[in-house]
Scaffold this motif. Sequence first.
Motif, PDB file in Angstrom:
ATOM      1  N   SER A   1       0.835  -1.214   0.000  1.00  0.00           N
ATOM      2  CA  SER A   1       0.000   0.000   0.000  1.00  0.00           C
ATOM      3  C   SER A   1       0.866   1.258   0.000  1.00  0.00           C
ATOM      4  O   SER A   1       0.474   2.274  -0.579  1.00  0.00           O
ATOM      5  N   THR A   2       2.070   1.173   0.585  1.00  0.00           N
ATOM      6  CA  THR A   2       2.987   2.324   0.511  1.00  0.00           C
ATOM      7  C   THR A   2       3.359   2.595  -0.953  1.00  0.00           C
ATOM      8  O   THR A   2       3.392   3.746  -1.406  1.00  0.00           O
ATOM      9  N   MET A   3       3.605   1.504  -1.701  1.00  0.00           N
ATOM     10  CA  MET A   3       3.991   1.679  -3.106  1.00  0.00           C
ATOM     11  C   MET A   3       2.868   2.338  -3.898  1.00  0.00           C
ATOM     12  O   MET A   3       3.100   3.168  -4.771  1.00  0.00           O
ATOM     13  N   GLN A   4       1.617   1.949  -3.572  1.00  0.00           N
ATOM     14  CA  GLN A   4       0.480   2.566  -4.256  1.00  0.00           C
ATOM     15  C   GLN A   4       0.401   4.054  -3.944  1.00  0.00           C
ATOM     16  O   GLN A   4       0.159   4.868  -4.833  1.00  0.00           O
ATOM     17  N   LYS A   5       0.627   4.394  -2.676  1.00  0.00           N
ATOM     18  CA  LYS A   5       0.589   5.815  -2.287  1.00  0.00           C
ATOM     19  C   LYS A   5       1.706   6.588  -2.981  1.00  0.00           C
ATOM     20  O   LYS A   5       1.530   7.706  -3.436  1.00  0.00           O
ATOM     21  N   MET A   6       2.885   5.962  -3.056  1.00  0.00           N
ATOM     22  CA  MET A   6       4.042   6.638  -3.668  1.00  0.00           C
ATOM     23  C   MET A   6       3.772   7.008  -5.122  1.00  0.00           C
ATOM     24  O   MET A   6       4.206   8.046  -5.599  1.00  0.00           O
ATOM     25  N   THR A   7       3.095   6.108  -5.841  1.00  0.00           N
ATOM     26  CA  THR A   7       2.984   6.269  -7.299  1.00  0.00           C
ATOM     27  C   THR A   7       1.612   6.763  -7.751  1.00  0.00           C
ATOM     28  O   THR A   7       1.323   6.765  -8.946  1.00  0.00           O
ATOM     29  N   GLU A   8       0.791   7.204  -6.783  1.00  0.00           N
ATOM     30  CA  GLU A   8      -0.538   7.699  -7.141  1.00  0.00           C
ATOM     31  C   GLU A   8      -0.426   8.838  -8.166  1.00  0.00           C
ATOM     32  O   GLU A   8       0.323   9.791  -7.965  1.00  0.00           O
ATOM     33  N   GLY A   9      -1.133   8.727  -9.278  1.00  0.00           N
ATOM     34  CA  GLY A   9      -1.120   9.781 -10.305  1.00  0.00           C
ATOM     35  C   GLY A   9       0.069   9.714 -11.244  1.00  0.00           C
ATOM     36  O   GLY A   9       0.223  10.566 -12.127  1.00  0.00           O
ATOM     37  N   LEU A  10       0.926   8.688 -11.102  1.00  0.00           N
ATOM     38  CA  LEU A  10       2.151   8.588 -11.920  1.00  0.00           C
ATOM     39  C   LEU A  10       1.857   8.547 -13.423  1.00  0.00           C
ATOM     40  O   LEU A  10       2.485   9.261 -14.209  1.00  0.00           O
ATOM     41  N   VAL A  11       0.857   7.740 -13.820  1.00  0.00           N
ATOM     42  CA  VAL A  11       0.566   7.585 -15.244  1.00  0.00           C
ATOM     43  C   VAL A  11       0.196   8.934 -15.852  1.00  0.00           C
ATOM     44  O   VAL A  11       0.791   9.365 -16.851  1.00  0.00           O
ATOM     45  N   SER A  12      -0.756   9.623 -15.241  1.00  0.00           N
ATOM     46  CA  SER A  12      -1.194  10.889 -15.850  1.00  0.00           C
ATOM     47  C   SER A  12      -0.095  11.937 -15.765  1.00  0.00           C
ATOM     48  O   SER A  12       0.099  12.726 -16.695  1.00  0.00           O
ATOM     49  N   LYS A  13       0.689  11.924 -14.690  1.00  0.00           N
ATOM     50  CA  LYS A  13       1.757  12.923 -14.547  1.00  0.00           C
ATOM     51  C   LYS A  13       2.851  12.683 -15.600  1.00  0.00           C
ATOM     52  O   LYS A  13       3.317  13.615 -16.250  1.00  0.00           O
ATOM     53  N   ASP A  14       3.254  11.427 -15.783  1.00  0.00           N
ATOM     54  CA  ASP A  14       4.335  11.129 -16.722  1.00  0.00           C
ATOM     55  C   ASP A  14       3.914  11.341 -18.175  1.00  0.00           C
ATOM     56  O   ASP A  14       4.733  11.677 -19.017  1.00  0.00           O
ATOM     57  N   PHE A  15       2.639  11.105 -18.455  1.00  0.00           N
ATOM     58  CA  PHE A  15       2.225  11.112 -19.855  1.00  0.00           C
ATOM     59  C   PHE A  15       1.539  12.393 -20.319  1.00  0.00           C
ATOM     60  O   PHE A  15       1.290  12.545 -21.504  1.00  0.00           O
ATOM     61  N   HIS A  16       1.269  13.345 -19.393  1.00  0.00           N
ATOM     62  CA  HIS A  16       0.419  14.455 -19.835  1.00  0.00           C
ATOM     63  C   HIS A  16       1.116  15.453 -20.762  1.00  0.00           C
ATOM     64  O   HIS A  16       0.451  16.215 -21.459  1.00  0.00           O
ATOM     65  N   THR A  17       2.459  15.419 -20.830  1.00  0.00           N
ATOM     66  CA  THR A  17       3.146  16.394 -21.699  1.00  0.00           C
ATOM     67  C   THR A  17       3.653  15.767 -23.001  1.00  0.00           C
ATOM     68  O   THR A  17       4.419  16.392 -23.744  1.00  0.00           O
ATOM     69  N   LEU A  18       3.229  14.556 -23.297  1.00  0.00           N
ATOM     70  CA  LEU A  18       3.816  13.835 -24.436  1.00  0.00           C
ATOM     71  C   LEU A  18       3.566  14.500 -25.789  1.00  0.00           C
ATOM     72  O   LEU A  18       4.406  14.416 -26.684  1.00  0.00           O
ATOM     73  N   GLU A  19       2.408  15.178 -25.933  1.00  0.00           N
ATOM     74  CA  GLU A  19       2.054  15.815 -27.220  1.00  0.00           C
ATOM     75  C   GLU A  19       3.175  16.736 -27.699  1.00  0.00           C
ATOM     76  O   GLU A  19       3.431  16.843 -28.890  1.00  0.00           O
TER      77      GLU A  19
END
Length: 317
Positions: free
Chosen positions: A158-176
């Motif tokens: 559960s710590t790992m889940q808390k650490m990476t919450e929002g990772l997908v959208s944060k990492d990918f939102h500037t790709l355009e």
Amino acid sequence: MVEVKLEAEIISENKKNRYQHWANKLGRYAQQAVLYEAVLEPKPGLVDSVDNGSHKDMDIFTFMDSASSLYSGFVDFAMDGFGHTGDARSLFTKIRKTGIQIEKNMFEETKGINTHKGIVFSMGIVISAVAFSLKNYQKTTVKEFPILSPTEVEIVFSTMQKMTEGLVSKDFHTLETKEILTNGEKLYMEFGFLGIRGEAEAGFPTVRNMLLKLRKDSFRKPTYSTKDIYLDILFILMSEVQDSTVVSRGGIEALEYVKQTARIFLENGGMQQHNAVEKIVNINECFRERWISPGGSADLLAITILFIKLENINVGG
Ligand SMILES: CC(C)(COP(=O)(O)OP(=O)(O)OC[C@H]1O[C@@H](n2cnc3c(N)ncnc32)[C@H](O)[C@@H]1O)[C@@H](O)C(=O)NCCC(=O)NCCS
Ligand SMILES: Nc1ncnc2c1ncn2[C@@H]1O[C@H](COP(=O)(O)OP(=O)(O)OP(=O)(O)O)[C@@H](O)[C@H]1O
């Protein structure tokens, strides 16, 4: 003059020594897990001690060189966790900086070949989460590194889940607007494929489920060796993981092919089959023809092995 130390100073010095000792142990376990995965054979499509699978630019020696460069970085990840006073999200920001340095060391050692980029990222999350959780929940003052209970391992997940919450959208939102995309970023743009970031943000559910099975002893068969168990784990992972290495090398249709191939191998008994090794050798040939390599599953096998060590789960034959 005699140096007089306050009691509080002594306690904090003891704690620091204990964390350093624990961090070294965590680093060793993680490096061992990475080495076990590399030498395990026969693996389909992956580099092992028998052949290079579907890879032309690396062999088992490249993996040994690369693995030897990881240890001190793994210890740094642990110290990041032990020393962290903020929340889980800010721990992730901290370890990404450490990870970039480890990645650099790895590329220096392999002369630019990507052997362990994925595992550096995943191990960073796991090791620092273990350290952070131990610091918060393990009250033991003994120097020896503690064996984790299933409950403590659940806290790590559960710590790992808390650490990476929002990772997908944060990492990918500037790709355009990004000019050069990594394989993972290209696959997200093309297919909305989440790969390693999705796996991390979901809290490594494939590994978490695997541990549930391992604790129930459902893997152990009288004829099984440790190697058989690791190979069965690899095939279970291959049948489930959204592996971006498979897709970036073999195309999107390769993913279903890998999952299906692994499923059939397992349905027929996995490593219990009398001709299991022969079957894997054939699968290796099929993967090599199609340029397929299940690199993400290999990484998750190493992560599973690390947890097996941390929990001291018996995987002997
Ligand atoms: C997120 C990372 C892995 C890079 O992403 P990239 O887009 O290059 O990823 P890509 O899809 O090519 O996959 C990288 C590797 O992950 C592994 N992998 C692939 N799919 C999966 C999966 N479903 N689950 C787990 N691992 C996977 C494979 O070994 C693969 O080679 C990371 O290296 C990164 O963010 N690099 C930037 C610098 C950094 O922060 N590094 C340190 C992080 S601690
Ligand atoms: N035993 C293994 N053999 C091969 N790959 C492995 C093994 N274990 C893990 N992997 C993972 O697979 C990845 C290699 O995939 P790949 O060769 O496609 O690298 P890439 O840099 O993504 O692509 P390319 O080399 O085509 O630019 C490694 O980074 C590693 O994380």
